[in-house]
Design an enzyme around this catalytic site. Structure first.
Site, PDB file in Angstrom:
ATOM      1  CB  THR A  98      -9.344  48.830  67.029  1.00  0.00           C
ATOM      2  OG1 THR A  98      -8.670  47.931  67.938  1.00  0.00           O
ATOM      3  CG2 THR A  98     -10.694  48.242  66.653  1.00  0.00           C
ATOM      4  CB  VAL A 152       5.644  45.313  60.794  1.00  0.00           C
ATOM      5  CG1 VAL A 152       6.959  45.946  60.327  1.00  0.00           C
ATOM      6  CG2 VAL A 152       5.698  45.030  62.280  1.00  0.00           C
ATOM      7  N   GLY A 207      -2.165  64.753  56.733  1.00  0.00           N
ATOM      8  CA  GLY A 207      -2.648  63.526  57.343  1.00  0.00           C
ATOM      9  C   GLY A 207      -1.574  62.469  57.505  1.00  0.00           C
ATOM     10  CD  GLU A 210      -1.549  58.208  64.669  1.00  0.00           C
ATOM     11  OE1 GLU A 210      -2.716  58.475  65.018  1.00  0.00           O
ATOM     12  OE2 GLU A 210      -1.255  57.247  63.939  1.00  0.00           O
ATOM     13  CG  ASP A 221       3.609  53.371  65.772  1.00  0.00           C
ATOM     14  OD1 ASP A 221       2.763  52.556  66.175  1.00  0.00           O
ATOM     15  OD2 ASP A 221       3.864  53.540  64.558  1.00  0.00           O
ATOM     16  CE  LYS A 225       4.659  50.898  62.685  1.00  0.00           C
ATOM     17  NZ  LYS A 225       4.684  52.024  61.710  1.00  0.00           N
ATOM     18  N   GLY A 340      -1.325  53.515  55.007  1.00  0.00           N
ATOM     19  CA  GLY A 340      -2.422  53.708  54.064  1.00  0.00           C
ATOM     20  C   GLY A 340      -3.505  52.684  54.282  1.00  0.00           C
TER      21      GLY A 340
END
Length: 364
Positions: A98, A152, A207, A210, A221, A225, A340
Site C-alpha cells: 500500500t 526506491v 497513467g 498520480e 515523493d 526516496k 510499474g
C-alpha cells in the site's frame, strides 16, 4: 466464497505471508505468488483498505480478490497476525503493498513482535529520522528483517548496491538521480515544441503521473526516496535537511484537482523561460535529486550538460549515478524502469525469498 486453502508444509521450513494491499502492485504480487518461483511461500492472509481474509492453512492467490469482495470481515491486524502465528511456517512475513501512512506506522510494531516486514510503502522509511531509527531498533528487538527494495526504483538494485559498497569500506561522495518516472518522461519530452501543460495532461492520460499530478510535481515523493538512499549510505539526515523545489505555483497548491488541471497553463511561462535559458547555455532541464558527501540534499529542477547520464534517459526510466571513493573518475550508473506493477511486485517477492538466507546469516 472462500479461497481454497493451500496446505502449509508440516516441516515448518517455509514462509507464511500476509499481503496488505491488493490493488495494482498487490495484484501483480498475487500473480507471482501463483508461480513456481513462490513455491516455498504460503499466503495466509490478505487485506484491502476495508476487508480481509485469513486462513492459516493457506489461500489460493488467484482467488483472493474475489474472496475479499465477498468477505464480511473488516480490517483487523489481530486476525491476520493470528493466521501467521498458526501457520506453522518458519518465517512470518507482512508484505505492505500500500501507500498508506497508517499501515506504515505499524511496521515497527510488527517488527518488534517478531514478524518480518517487506514493503513498497515509502511512508515508513522515507519520513522522519526517528521513524527510521525506530524500525531498525524494532527489527533488532524482534530478531527479524526489513525488506525495502521496492521503495526506491521499483527494485532496481540501488539500495543493495549502496549497502554492498558501504560493507566493502567504500564511501559515497555524491549521488545524482532521476527518481520519478513521471518527471523523467516529462522533461525527456520537454524540448520547447509543446507547452509543459500539454505534456502534463498527456502524461496523466498515459497513467504516468498520480491522479493528482501535484504529488509528482511537488517533489515530496522524490525527497522520500532521497532520504532512504542517503540513510542507507550512512548519512542520518532528516526530512528538514532536504531542500525541495516544488514546480507547483503557490496559487495552484490548494485548489481541487480538476481546477488545477484546468489551470495547468499557469505552469508554462516560467518553465519555458527556464528551458530556453538552459538551452542557450547548451544545457537541458532535469528534475534531479542530489546528495553530496557532507549530507547536503536537494530535490528540484537542475540544468545538466548533454553528457550527464540524466540527459540520455528515455521514457520513464529512473537513474542513479553514484560517485564514491572507488568510483570517482566516473560514477557507477544504475538505470532502468523505476515504476510499474510487475517490477515492483518482483522486488517484493525477491525480498521475501531472500529472508531465509538472510536470517540464517544473522543467526550465524
Amino acid at each position: 466464497m472462500s479461497a481454497v486453502p493451500r496446505e502449509v508444509a508440516a516441516t515448518g521450513t517455509d514462509t507464511a505471508v500476509v499481503l496488505l494491499g491488493t490493488g495494482v502492485v498487490g495484484g501483480a504480487l498475487l500473480r507471482l505468488l501463483a508461480t513456481p518461483a513462490a513455491s516455498t511461500l504460503y499466503l495466509v492472509g490478505a487485506a484491502n483498505s476495508k476487508r480481509q481474509i485469513a486462513n492459516a492453512r493457506g489461500l489460493v492467490p488467484g482467488r483472493v480478490v474475489a474472496a475479499l469482495a465477498e468477505s464480511a470481515s473488516g480490517r483487523d491486524d489481530a486476525g491476520l497476525l493470528a493466521a501467521l502465528d498458526d501457520s506453522g511456517a518458519a518465517r512470518r512475513v507482512v508484505v505492505d503493498a500500500t501507500a498508506s501512512a497508517d499501515e506504515a506506522a505499524r511496521h515497527a510494531d510488527w517488527l518488534g513482535a517478531g514478524y518480518h516486514v517487506v514493503s513498497a510503502n515509502k511512508a515508513a522509511t522515507g519520513e522522519t529520522l526517528a521513524a527510521w531509527d525506530d524500525l531498525r531498533r524494532a527489527g533488532r528487538r524482534g530478531g527479524v528483517l526489513y525488506g525495502d527494495a521496492a521503495t526506491v526504483g521499483a527494485g532496481l538494485p540501488v539500495l543493495s548496491t549502496l549497502r554492498r559498497l558501504r560493507d566493502c569500506g567504500d564511501r559515497l561522495l555524491a549521488l545524482d538521480g532521476v527518481f520519478s518516472g513521471s518527471l523523467s518522461w516529462l522533461f525527456n519530452q520537454f524540448d520547447g515544441s509543446r507547452p509543459f501543460s500539454a505534456l502534463l495532461r498527456e502524461a496523466r492520460a498515459f497513467g504516468y503521473t498520480e491522479p493528482d499530478p501535484r504529488v509528482d510535481l511537488g517533489g515530496a515523493d522524490v525527497a522520500r526516496k532521497l532520504l532512504i538512499l542517503a540513510r542507507t549510505a550512512g548519512h542520518p539526515i532528516d526530512t528538514t535537511d532536504v531542500a525541495i523545489e516544488s514546480l507547483v505555483p503557490a496559487a495552484l497548491r490548494d485548489v481541487a484537482v480538476e481546477e488545477f488541471l484546468a489551470r495547468a497553463e499557469e505552469l508554462d511561462a516560467d518553465l519555458e523561460r527556464r528551458r530556453a535559458d538552459a538551452a542557450q547555455r547548451g544545457r537541458l532541464l532535469r528534475f534531479l535529486a542530489r546528495l553530496d558527501e557532507h549530507g547536503r540534499a536537494r530535490v528540484g529542477l537542475t540544468e545538466v550538460a548533454p553528457t550527464h547520464p540524466a540527459a540520455r534517459l528515455a521514457g520513464t526510466d529512473n537513474l542513479f549515478a553514484l560517485t564514491t571513493q572507488r568510483y570517482r573518475a566516473q560514477p557507477l550508473v544504475i538505470q532502468g524502469p523505476g515504476a510499474g506493477p510487475e517490477v515492483t511486485a518482483q522486488a517484493l517477492l525477491g525480498d521475501v525469498l531472500a529472508l531465509s538466507a538472510a536470517q540464517e546469516r544473522v543467526r550465524a
